[in-house]
Structure formats: structure tokens, C-alpha cells
Design a protein around this motif. Structure first.
Motif, mmCIF file in Angstrom:
data_model
loop_
_atom_site.group_PDB
_atom_site.id
_atom_site.type_symbol
_atom_site.label_atom_id
_atom_site.label_comp_id
_atom_site.label_asym_id
_atom_site.label_seq_id
_atom_site.Cartn_x
_atom_site.Cartn_y
_atom_site.Cartn_z
ATOM 1 N N MET A 58 124.958 54.775 -44.038
ATOM 2 C CA MET A 58 124.649 56.011 -43.334
ATOM 3 C C MET A 58 124.477 55.776 -41.834
ATOM 4 O O MET A 58 124.863 56.612 -41.021
ATOM 5 N N HIS A 59 123.909 54.644 -41.466
ATOM 6 C CA HIS A 59 123.743 54.316 -40.049
ATOM 7 C C HIS A 59 125.109 54.150 -39.387
ATOM 8 O O HIS A 59 125.331 54.646 -38.281
ATOM 9 N N THR A 61 127.908 55.537 -40.423
ATOM 10 C CA THR A 61 128.537 56.853 -40.400
ATOM 11 C C THR A 61 128.025 57.666 -39.223
ATOM 12 O O THR A 61 128.793 58.363 -38.556
ATOM 13 N N ALA A 62 126.749 57.578 -38.935
ATOM 14 C CA ALA A 62 126.172 58.317 -37.812
ATOM 15 C C ALA A 62 126.773 57.833 -36.503
ATOM 16 O O ALA A 62 127.064 58.642 -35.604
ATOM 17 N N HIS A 63 126.978 56.528 -36.385
ATOM 18 C CA HIS A 63 127.583 56.013 -35.158
ATOM 19 C C HIS A 63 129.035 56.446 -35.024
ATOM 20 O O HIS A 63 129.501 56.761 -33.938
ATOM 21 N N SER A 66 128.994 60.103 -33.966
ATOM 22 C CA SER A 66 128.554 60.328 -32.598
ATOM 23 C C SER A 66 129.641 59.912 -31.606
ATOM 24 O O SER A 66 129.686 60.416 -30.494
#
Length: 99
Positions: A58-59, A61-63, A66
Motif C-alpha cells: 500500500m505504501h 501504491t501511494a507513492h 502521487s
């Protein structure tokens, strides 16, 4: 992470102590309790590793999201064409009385 490892080591030590006492006293319930404590330590490690992998995914994917440029997706919802919805009318079926 260190707290988790200490907790798992303590659980395993407790399980071994219960199992040793079970062998000395020939008590099945203590052996069962030791097995359950050891299983809970293994489950704790399994859940921690699965959640660690999931949180890493998930980390990442967030990057990736963004870094994506969403400015090309500017859409005005008020100007989108709307097609009329067709409703189905229920028509009574003809029943035949030929028995």
C-alpha cells in the motif's frame, strides 16, 4: 519489531515450560495449553509478516499514485452527455384457460 520478537520469544518459552511440566506430571491439559500458546506465537508472527507485506504494498501504491499526473483527467461532469433511462413496463401475460 523488537517488542514483537521479545513477545514471541516469551510465548515460546512459556509454551516450552508448560509442555515440560506436562511431561513431568503426565497432564494432557498442560500439553494442550503449551501447544495453544506456541500456536498463538506462530500466528502472531504470521499476521505480522502478512500485514508488513500488505502495508509495504500500500505504501508503494501511494507513492505511484502521487507521482501520477491527474491533470489530463479534467472532466466537467455538467457537460457529460446523459442518455435517458428506459423503463420496462410490466404487461400482464395472457392466460389461457384451455385445460
Amino acid at each position: 519489531m523488537i517488542i514483537l520478537l521479545i513477545l514471541v520469544v516469551l510465548l515460546v518459552a512459556w509454551a516450552l515450560q508448560l509442555m515440560q511440566r506436562a511431561l513431568e506430571c503426565k497432564e494432557f491439559s498442560l500439553m494442550l495449553a503449551g501447544t495453544l500458546v506456541a500456536t498463538s506465537a506462530a500466528g502472531l508472527l504470521a499476521v505480522y509478516s502478512l500485514m508488513g507485506s500488505y502495508m509495504g504494498y500500500m505504501h508503494g501504491t501511494a507513492h505511484r499514485l502521487s507521482a501520477y499526473d491527474f491533470s489530463s483527467l479534467e472532466i466537467e461532469f455538467a457537460t457529460m452527455p446523459v442518455e435517458p433511462v428506459q423503463t420496462l413496463s410490466a404487461q400482464p401475460e395472457e392466460t389461457s384457460s384451455n385445460l
